[in-house]
Motif scaffolding. Structure first.
Motif, short mmCIF file in Angstrom:
data_model
loop_
_atom_site.label_atom_id
_atom_site.label_comp_id
_atom_site.label_asym_id
_atom_site.label_seq_id
_atom_site.Cartn_x
_atom_site.Cartn_y
_atom_site.Cartn_z
N LYS A 4 -56.97 -11.27 49.47
CA LYS A 4 -56.52 -12.45 50.21
C LYS A 4 -57.71 -13.25 50.74
CE LYS A 4 -53.48 -13.85 53.96
NZ LYS A 4 -52.57 -13.42 55.01
N THR A 5 -58.70 -12.55 51.28
CA THR A 5 -59.90 -13.21 51.80
C THR A 5 -60.64 -13.92 50.68
OG1 THR A 5 -60.12 -11.54 53.53
CG2 THR A 5 -62.08 -12.83 53.01
N PHE A 6 -60.78 -13.25 49.57
CA PHE A 6 -61.47 -13.83 48.42
C PHE A 6 -60.75 -15.10 47.96
CE2 PHE A 6 -61.92 -14.24 43.80
CZ PHE A 6 -63.29 -14.39 43.71
N SER A 41 -73.41 -22.21 51.03
CA SER A 41 -73.06 -21.16 51.97
C SER A 41 -71.74 -20.49 51.58
CB SER A 41 -72.96 -21.75 53.38
OG SER A 41 -72.48 -20.80 54.28
N GLN A 42 -70.78 -21.31 51.19
CA GLN A 42 -69.48 -20.77 50.78
C GLN A 42 -69.63 -19.93 49.51
OE1 GLN A 42 -67.28 -24.44 50.55
NE2 GLN A 42 -66.28 -24.06 52.52
N THR A 43 -70.48 -20.37 48.61
CA THR A 43 -70.71 -19.61 47.38
C THR A 43 -71.25 -18.23 47.71
OG1 THR A 43 -71.13 -21.62 46.09
CG2 THR A 43 -72.01 -19.55 45.21
N ILE A 100 -69.36 -14.64 46.99
CA ILE A 100 -70.02 -13.55 46.27
C ILE A 100 -69.99 -12.27 47.10
CG2 ILE A 100 -72.26 -12.72 45.43
CD1 ILE A 100 -72.80 -15.68 44.58
N ARG A 101 -70.31 -12.40 48.40
CA ARG A 101 -70.27 -11.21 49.27
C ARG A 101 -68.85 -10.64 49.34
NH1 ARG A 101 -73.81 -14.21 52.37
NH2 ARG A 101 -72.16 -14.95 53.74
N ASN A 161 -67.75 -6.94 48.17
CA ASN A 161 -67.07 -6.03 49.09
C ASN A 161 -65.74 -5.59 48.52
OD1 ASN A 161 -69.11 -6.11 50.97
ND2 ASN A 161 -68.16 -7.74 52.18
N MET A 162 -65.05 -6.51 47.85
CA MET A 162 -63.76 -6.19 47.26
C MET A 162 -63.95 -5.15 46.16
SD MET A 162 -60.99 -8.87 45.70
CE MET A 162 -62.07 -9.39 44.39
N LYS A 163 -65.02 -5.28 45.36
CA LYS A 163 -65.30 -4.33 44.29
C LYS A 163 -65.63 -2.96 44.86
CE LYS A 163 -67.84 -5.34 40.86
NZ LYS A 163 -68.94 -5.80 40.01
N VAL A 164 -66.34 -2.94 45.98
CA VAL A 164 -66.77 -1.68 46.59
C VAL A 164 -65.55 -0.93 47.13
CG1 VAL A 164 -68.00 -0.70 48.56
CG2 VAL A 164 -69.10 -2.42 47.13
N THR A 165 -64.60 -1.65 47.71
CA THR A 165 -63.44 -1.00 48.32
C THR A 165 -62.37 -0.63 47.31
OG1 THR A 165 -62.40 -3.13 48.84
CG2 THR A 165 -63.79 -2.12 50.55
N VAL A 166 -62.44 -1.18 46.11
CA VAL A 166 -61.41 -0.91 45.10
C VAL A 166 -61.69 0.34 44.36
CG1 VAL A 166 -60.36 -1.74 42.96
CG2 VAL A 166 -60.77 -3.30 44.83
#
Length: 83
Positions: free
Chosen positions: A2-4, A67-69, A73-74, A78-83
């Motif tokens: 959702k954040t992404f 900045s948004q880019t 990316i961050r 983070n999404m990849k790390v938590t999945v």
């Protein structure tokens, strides 16, 4: 996720504004060139002020987009790390 999605959506809005400002800047620069040819000093100063203002706003929007880019990316990393 959702954040992404929110970040990407926000970045797309910024990109739209960036593209709009770039086209406005080009339009104003064309007018500036025409006015230079016609030597209409008062109107020329007015369009030069508008161009300076648009350039400043474009720079700010460009920095925001960068900045948004980085944030997107961050978030993705983070999404990849938590999945």
């Amino acid at each position: 996720m959702k954040t992404f999605n929110h970040l990407v959506s926000e970045q797309m809005r910024t990109m739209e504004k960036l593209l709009f400002l770039q086209s406005e800047l080009e339009r104003c620069e064309e007018i500036e060139e025409e006015l230079n040819c016609l030597v209409q000093e008062t109107e020329l100063e007015s369009i030069q002020f508008e161009i300076a203002s648009l350039r400043s706003e474009l720079k700010e929007i460009h920095q925001l987009f960068e900045s948004q880019t980085e944030e997107v990316i961050r978030s993705y990393q983070n999404m990849k790390v938590t999945v």
